[in-house]
Design a protein around this motif. Sequence first.
Motif, short mmCIF file in Angstrom:
data_model
loop_
_atom_site.label_atom_id
_atom_site.label_comp_id
_atom_site.label_asym_id
_atom_site.label_seq_id
_atom_site.Cartn_x
_atom_site.Cartn_y
_atom_site.Cartn_z
N LEU A 1 43.54 21.22 18.90
CA LEU A 1 44.23 22.06 17.93
C LEU A 1 44.28 23.49 18.46
O LEU A 1 43.29 24.22 18.40
N TRP B 1 39.60 14.23 14.68
CA TRP B 1 40.26 14.01 15.97
C TRP B 1 41.44 13.04 15.83
O TRP B 1 42.49 13.25 16.43
N THR C 1 43.81 15.13 21.30
CA THR C 1 44.71 16.23 20.94
C THR C 1 43.86 17.43 20.56
O THR C 1 42.95 17.30 19.72
N PRO D 1 49.50 25.78 13.49
CA PRO D 1 48.91 24.88 14.48
C PRO D 1 49.88 24.52 15.58
O PRO D 1 51.10 24.44 15.37
N SER E 1 39.65 28.52 19.27
CA SER E 1 40.83 27.87 19.84
C SER E 1 41.43 28.80 20.90
O SER E 1 40.82 29.80 21.27
N PHE F 1 49.80 21.37 18.23
CA PHE F 1 49.05 20.17 18.59
C PHE F 1 49.26 19.86 20.06
O PHE F 1 50.36 19.50 20.47
N LEU G 1 44.46 14.79 14.29
CA LEU G 1 45.16 15.70 15.22
C LEU G 1 46.16 14.92 16.07
O LEU G 1 47.25 15.42 16.38
N GLY H 1 46.66 23.73 8.10
CA GLY H 1 46.29 24.17 9.44
C GLY H 1 46.76 25.59 9.72
O GLY H 1 46.57 26.11 10.83
N GLU I 1 49.22 14.82 14.41
CA GLU I 1 49.71 16.17 14.11
C GLU I 1 49.47 16.57 12.66
O GLU I 1 50.31 17.21 12.02
N VAL J 1 46.10 18.17 10.12
CA VAL J 1 44.77 18.78 10.18
C VAL J 1 43.97 18.33 8.96
O VAL J 1 44.42 18.48 7.82
#
Lengths: 399, 139
Positions: free
Chosen positions: B129, B18, B127, B117, B99, B119, B21, B60, B24, B26
């Motif tokens: 994903l 977390w 944030t 990804p 997601s 963000f 993220l 990502g 920005e 992964v």
Amino acid sequence: MGLKGTAAIVGYAEWPHVRRYTDEKRFTIDQWAELTKLALDDAELSVDRVNGIVCSEIREADMFTPATIVEYLGRPVNFAERVDLGGANPVGMIWRAAAAIELGIADVVVCATPGRPIPSNPNRGPVDPRRYFQSSSHKWGSPQAEFEIPFGNLAQNCGYAMIAQRYAAEFGYQPEALAKLVVHQRESAALNPLAAFYQKPVTTDDVLSSRMIADPLRMLEIVMPVAGGGGVVVANKEIADQCPHSPAWITGFGEHLTMKTPTFAQDLCRSPVGPASEKAFEMAGISRTEIDACEIYDCYTITVLLTIEDAGFCNKGDGMQFIQEHDLGFDGDFPVNTHGGQLGMGQAGAAGGMTQVIEGARQIMGRADDRQVRSCQNVYVSGTGGIMSEQAALILQGN
Amino acid sequence: MEFEKPLPLQSPAAIPFWKALQEETVLLQQCDECSHWVFYPRNHCPRNLGNSLTWREVSGEGVLYSYTVARQPTAPHFADEVPQLLAIVELKEGVRMTSTIVGVDPNDLKVGMPLVPYFDHVTDDVTLLRFTVRNSKRS
């Protein structure tokens, strides 16, 4: 290994499945007692013969469910189980009852799945918005609370839709084939007075023009919530041989669980009912071609398609063609969901899968009236919980 | 009735994920013993149950494994997102995650399409994903 096949379904009770329930509302434990009474009456057994129960969740308690039910029934038991397999509960309940009977720890076991509304609570506070998350756990530490719910990956429709979409990409998709499946089942439901869609058949066009809910699943491919419920009595051979109905012997079963959320399935297009069915057929010692009717858990059309393939009735990827080439009606060459399935009965919550178990027994007992499969001796029943994450299969056989 | 968006209940084992993220990037866990990539974050490898997992930065990037277009909200909390483009994304490392897809027309979604990804800083502390296509107006 496995069951010898000396326990049988000897009686059952099934309430009409109705979209709007207008009778007096009663608690789950009241409903349990009523279904028990009706199913025992059907088997012509008195309640003092019962020494086992298998239940699932009830609305009145989070824990100690079997004891709460046993206390209400006034029947001490030697065997009490609570099964937690969602839609696969009824199949899971029946084989556990049979296993307990074959082990000699119980003689008569009642399995019930009430599915009527309960009285509304006069002291109810404001609605907890988390109740909308349904079967996705919002509890602290739950992977769903952390990685699913925030994206809105909730409930069942979207999970099954993503399975269907993946299937389409790998094997192709024929919406007409799945519509044909619905048409067949609704034809059978039209003959079933207990079905919510009694005397209400549909056409392929009706299905294909029904509203898109979650691509590619349309409204008529998705079960409608109803009130209903059912109960079953399982007994040992000595008792079964004396009951009025021809017993439906429980000769094979299998169960297989792989995940909670389809995102984590190893292969979205190969469902756990495959290994479960393989075990069930092996245990019963019969082949797919000997099956006279299939009562397949049908929360969605895609569930039936994958089950037909994964249970080995046709090859992976050939299911759409298989449906196109066969008559799935009760009088067809491959009868599927001869009661209309849950797509025709409606789905009374966790009781949904019990309709498949009861119809399997009903067909073997020769009690299916206008929709009786001719000389029905071997029935395959499947149960599906979660999003094809936990599944079970059952083989029922006549004398 | 107001329905606030449910935010992730962040578990101790997933804090590095977390936090990354928010910056920005992964992070994924990899098993030191069998090299298996792991998602969701946890303390034991789901292949050998070993408890020696190392966080590694990954691109990502991945592909769309499957998806659906939810035409009615999956819960009232998501009514403003309809049609919801729910997705299972398979990252290059082989792990899959749930997601939503942003910045793509629903009709352009295709199983197997490459994704990058996106963000989404939904609050100062969280944030999410999400995913989009390269060079979309959201990437």
